[in-house]
Structures are given as C-alpha cells and as structure tokens.
Design a protein around this motif. Structure first.
Motif, PDB file in Angstrom:
ATOM      1  N   LEU A 115      -0.222  -1.374  -8.573  1.00 46.04           N
ATOM      2  CA  LEU A 115      -1.571  -1.713  -8.148  1.00 46.04           C
ATOM      3  C   LEU A 115      -2.509  -0.558  -8.441  1.00 46.04           C
ATOM      4  N   ARG A 116      -3.767  -0.872  -8.553  1.00 41.73           N
ATOM      5  CA  ARG A 116      -4.816   0.114  -8.801  1.00 41.73           C
ATOM      6  C   ARG A 116      -4.670   1.308  -7.848  1.00 41.73           C
ATOM      7  N   GLY A 117      -4.660   2.519  -8.430  1.00 40.08           N
ATOM      8  CA  GLY A 117      -4.550   3.724  -7.620  1.00 40.08           C
ATOM      9  C   GLY A 117      -3.131   4.066  -7.219  1.00 40.08           C
ATOM     10  N   HIS A 118      -2.149   3.328  -7.698  1.00 33.68           N
ATOM     11  CA  HIS A 118      -0.753   3.535  -7.317  1.00 33.68           C
ATOM     12  C   HIS A 118       0.120   3.806  -8.545  1.00 33.68           C
ATOM     13  N   GLY A 119       1.317   4.313  -8.267  1.00 39.96           N
ATOM     14  CA  GLY A 119       2.294   4.502  -9.332  1.00 39.96           C
ATOM     15  C   GLY A 119       1.797   5.386 -10.461  1.00 39.96           C
ATOM     16  N   GLU A 120       1.919   4.893 -11.684  1.00 35.29           N
ATOM     17  CA  GLU A 120       1.515   5.656 -12.863  1.00 35.29           C
ATOM     18  C   GLU A 120       0.049   5.469 -13.224  1.00 35.29           C
ATOM     19  N   ASN A 121      -0.669   4.660 -12.458  1.00 35.54           N
ATOM     20  CA  ASN A 121      -2.083   4.443 -12.737  1.00 35.54           C
ATOM     21  C   ASN A 121      -2.918   5.662 -12.346  1.00 35.54           C
ATOM     22  N   GLU A 122      -4.127   5.734 -12.882  1.00 31.88           N
ATOM     23  CA  GLU A 122      -5.032   6.817 -12.514  1.00 31.88           C
ATOM     24  C   GLU A 122      -5.383   6.728 -11.027  1.00 31.88           C
ATOM     25  N   PRO A 123      -5.452   7.885 -10.354  1.00 33.55           N
ATOM     26  CA  PRO A 123      -5.796   7.876  -8.921  1.00 33.55           C
ATOM     27  C   PRO A 123      -7.168   7.253  -8.678  1.00 33.55           C
ATOM     28  N   THR A 124      -7.254   6.430  -7.668  1.00 29.32           N
ATOM     29  CA  THR A 124      -8.534   5.867  -7.228  1.00 29.32           C
ATOM     30  C   THR A 124      -8.329   5.305  -5.834  1.00 29.32           C
ATOM     31  N   TYR A 140       0.823  -1.209   0.000  1.00 34.06           N
ATOM     32  CA  TYR A 140       0.000   0.000   0.000  1.00 34.06           C
ATOM     33  C   TYR A 140       0.860   1.264   0.000  1.00 34.06           C
ATOM     34  N   THR A 141       0.492   2.224  -0.822  1.00 34.58           N
ATOM     35  CA  THR A 141       1.138   3.537  -1.062  1.00 34.58           C
ATOM     36  C   THR A 141       2.456   3.411  -1.827  1.00 34.58           C
TER      37      THR A 141
END
Length: 300
Positions: free
Chosen positions: A120-129, A94-95
C-alpha cells in the motif's frame, strides 16, 4: 502587577497557541505516519505465526504500477501452480506490507486463484508518504484493477481481498466502480474517527485530541480525518462484499463491518470469527474462514 509578572504572562499567552499548533501537527503525524515494517520484518512475523514455506516454491513476478498521481506501487504476482484464469488482488493492513497478505494466499490458491499482492501507498518498498485511511488508497486499488485487467487478458473472475486498512481501502475503492466481481473485507473500519476515539478511550487518553489531530491533518497534509469514511463509498455499490471480523476485535469493533454491510446497496454477508482479535481471524479459525469465503464465492 509588576513588570516581570506581566512579561511572563505575555510570554505564556504567546507560547500556548504555538504549543497547541505544534501538538496538532504532531498528533496528525502520529496518526498518519506510523513506523512501517520492512519486507524482512514482516516476513519474519508471518513465518513465526504460520507456515510460509509455500511462498518460496511459487512462481513470482515483480513489477510496479503507476497510480492516478504518478505514485509507484510495488506489486508481486503469485502464479497458481494449477493454471487458472481467476485472479485475486490482496491489500494488507496499516504499517505492514505485501508479506502481510500471505496468510490468505494458500486459501485462494486452493480455491483456484492467482494472487496479486502489493505494498500500500507509503508501505513496504514504496516511497514514504502519509496514509489517508482509504482516500488515496482506494484510488490506488482502482488503478491496480485497471492494470490487472490490461496486464492479464485471460481473466474470467477478479476479486479483491483486504485486511484492516486494506479492507477499508477496498471498500473505499467501490466509489470508483472497479471492474471486479466481488470483494472480501476483513476487519475494516467504517470510518477512522470511531477507531481513534475508541483507542484513545481504551488507553485513557483525552478524546478531544482526536479533534486536534483532525485539524492538524487538514493543515499538515491537506486531508481531514473526519473525511476518511469508507462507509460513504457504499451507497451505490453493487459489488458483492463478504465482511469477516474477529468477534473479539477491540481495536476495530465488529460493528464497523456490520454498519458497512447494512449500508452497501449490493449483496453482503457478515461473519464473525469467535475468539479472534484484530486481524487474527484466518489464523484462529482457518477452516471456518475458508468455508465462509468458499460458500460466498460459490454463490455468486
């Protein structure tokens, strides 16, 4: 009672429910949308704690994978310098982001695996969620496994490795029966509720706030914290799972791994790393860590 006092009491009576409602939403946001590290920040942390020079020389391929709901996951393939038809998909905590998985890559390269790391979803280069502590993330892993199987046709063995949230998501993915040969779950939680309650107690925060956060999560995000239970995905799981946990982990207690190992229908092992806190095992005792993983894989 005079008119001014009566008016004040009416205002207070009206304000308290609104304040409680606002607190519930804030608590849910606090729990599910913590500040994420950038790729550079994560890489800097890794480089300060172990030698990451191996990463630069690896042949890399970047791509994205659309998950079950169209959400795009950023993925990076790390090719083993020695040709191999074995693959490992690694999930970070996480984070963090995919750089957080690098600490395990040298071990798997040495054991003869190509490595696939991703945000993971919402992390790194992915779209925030927001994070659902395994619910959506476990489905993402299932989709990544499908993509890996279709993208690399020469796979003789495919495994999963997860740390913390990544471990919990890996365990949750078993609900969808991914076509994998084994999984390694490092310091994962059996359910997020026990982790939050333990943390609140440790920092002397009223534990009932977890219940408020749960209500806020249902209202704000449509997911209940009490439903975020990776352990419930193991009742019919037959994928062999190696559980590793820091013996001194005071954030996610080792009992979480022990409970999941007891719950899974398939084969499991649990190993505790002496002197290791949360997500520290491979850094504290890399030789024991590698031995546990190698012996487990050799026995399959």
């Amino acid at each position: 009672m005079n008119k001014k006092l009566r008016k004040l009491l009416i205002i207070i009576a009206a304000a308290v429910p609104l304040l409680v409602f606002a607190l519930m939403l804030w608590l849910a946001s606090f729990v599910m949308t913590g500040k994420r590290q950038t790729i550079d920040e994560a890489m800097q942390w890794q480089s300060e704690h172990y030698d990451t020079s191996f990463y630069e020389s690896l042949e890399k391929t970047d791509y994205t994978v659309k998950s079950f709901d169209g959400y795009e996951l950023h993925v990076q393939f790390l090719k083993n310098p020695t040709p191999t038809d074995k693959y490992m998909l690694l999930s970070h905590g996480y984070t963090d982001n995919r750089m957080g998985s690098l600490k395990y890559v040298p071990m798997y390269l040495e054991l003869g695996y190509n490595c696939i790391i991703y945000d993971l979803r919402g992390h790194g280069e992915n779209e925030p969620t927001f994070t659902t502590y395994g619910i959506r993330e476990g489905k993402d892993i299932s989709e990544l496994v499908k993509d890996t199987r279709s993208r690399y046709s020469n796979i003789s063995r495919l495994g999963l490795h997860g740390e913390s949230l990544g471990a919990a998501s890996t365990v949750t993915s078993m609900k969808y029966h991914p076509e994998v040969d084994f999984a390694v779950a490092d310091c994962g939680f059996s359910d997020i509720d026990n982790v939050l309650r333990g943390a609140y107690k440790q920092y002397h925060v009223p534990v009932f706030l977890v219940d408020l956060a749960d209500i806020g999560a249902r209202v704000r995000y449509g997911y209940a914290l009490k439903d975020m239970r990776p352990v419930d995905s193991l009742d019919d799981n037959e994928v062999p799972i190696l559980f590793i946990h820091g013996a001194d982990d005071s954030f996610i207690l080792p009992k979480n791994s022990e409970d999941m190992a007891a719950r899974t229908k398939g084969r499991s092992e649990v190993h505790l790393i002496t002197g290791a806190g949360h997500a520290e095992s491979v850094l504290i005792d890399p030789e024991s860590y590698k031995t546990y993983v190698k012996d487990f894989l050799d026995s399959l």
